[in-house]
Write an enzyme that holds these catalytic residues in place. Structure first.
Site, PDB file in Angstrom:
ATOM      1  N   HIS A   1      39.424  38.224  38.175  1.00 53.57           N
ATOM      2  CA  HIS A   1      39.875  37.067  37.393  1.00 53.57           C
ATOM      3  C   HIS A   1      41.187  36.541  37.983  1.00 53.57           C
ATOM      4  O   HIS A   1      41.731  37.117  38.915  1.00 53.57           O
ATOM      5  CB  HIS A   1      40.020  37.406  35.901  1.00 53.57           C
ATOM      6  CG  HIS A   1      40.926  38.554  35.613  1.00 53.57           C
ATOM      7  ND1 HIS A   1      40.648  39.498  34.670  1.00 53.57           N
ATOM      8  CD2 HIS A   1      42.121  38.917  36.136  1.00 53.57           C
ATOM      9  CE1 HIS A   1      41.619  40.383  34.614  1.00 53.57           C
ATOM     10  NE2 HIS A   1      42.521  40.050  35.502  1.00 53.57           N
TER      11      HIS A   1
ATOM     12  N   ILE B   1      42.159  34.725  42.733  1.00 52.53           N
ATOM     13  CA  ILE B   1      41.499  35.822  42.038  1.00 52.53           C
ATOM     14  C   ILE B   1      42.081  37.159  42.499  1.00 52.53           C
ATOM     15  O   ILE B   1      42.336  37.364  43.680  1.00 52.53           O
ATOM     16  CB  ILE B   1      39.973  35.789  42.308  1.00 52.53           C
ATOM     17  CG1 ILE B   1      39.388  34.442  41.891  1.00 52.53           C
ATOM     18  CG2 ILE B   1      39.257  36.944  41.631  1.00 52.53           C
ATOM     19  CD1 ILE B   1      39.597  34.071  40.439  1.00 52.53           C
ATOM     20  N   ASP B   2      42.277  38.079  41.568  1.00 51.60           N
ATOM     21  CA  ASP B   2      42.803  39.402  41.923  1.00 51.60           C
ATOM     22  C   ASP B   2      41.680  40.436  41.979  1.00 51.60           C
ATOM     23  O   ASP B   2      40.498  40.101  41.859  1.00 51.60           O
ATOM     24  CB  ASP B   2      43.918  39.829  40.951  1.00 51.60           C
ATOM     25  CG  ASP B   2      43.455  40.020  39.517  1.00 51.60           C
ATOM     26  OD1 ASP B   2      42.232  40.129  39.275  1.00 51.60           O
ATOM     27  OD2 ASP B   2      44.323  40.072  38.629  1.00 51.60           O
ATOM     28  N   GLY B   3      42.035  41.669  42.145  1.00 49.40           N
ATOM     29  CA  GLY B   3      41.073  42.764  42.262  1.00 49.40           C
ATOM     30  C   GLY B   3      40.216  42.981  41.027  1.00 49.40           C
ATOM     31  O   GLY B   3      39.162  43.615  41.097  1.00 49.40           O
TER      32      GLY B   3
END
Length: 130
Positions: free
Chosen positions: A19, A14-16
């Protein structure tokens, strides 16, 4: 022949934005591609014994819908076309609702492992495109 694998999105993917990071989709597709080769009876060792390697030379990916942590995704791999020394596989990633999350066409080239030059797609791989 179409194959598929199912994965669960992990927290480390997951990124910032909350998602799946865009680069992870390429990794999911690589896992599915490896599974496809194995199910076609073409594991890595088989290519090595033929002195042939496969090199990805182009990926055309479209991101359609976000995926989030804990979701189960199904990644499918299927043949598209084969040229003299290249071939294209299509990947689709779908969520549990069957919605298209991402899709990509991946072009690979077969190479002589010693000379590091392209070679004709070997018959063992050609037959899965028939």
């Amino acid at each position: 022949m179409r194959t598929s694998i199912t994965i669960e999105v992990r927290p480390t993917e997951i990124d910032g934005m909350g998602h799946v990071n865009n680069a992870k989709y390429l990794e999911y597709m690589e896992w599915s591609r490896e599974d496809w080769y194995n199910k076609m009876g073409l594991p890595f060792d088989t290519f090595t014994k033929m002195n042939v390697g496969t090199v990805t030379v182009n990926i055309n990916i479209n991101y359609r819908k976000e995926a989030r942590q804990g979701e189960k995704l199904t990644i499918s791999t299927d043949t598209v076309r084969k040229g003299k020394s290249s071939y294209v596989l299509r990947h689709e990633i779908r969520n549990e609702q069957g919605e298209l999350v991402a899709e990509a066409d991946v072009t690979s080239v077969t190479i002589d492992l010693k000379l590091r030059k392209s070679v004709v797609v070997p018959p063992a791989l050609t037959k899965v495109f028939s």
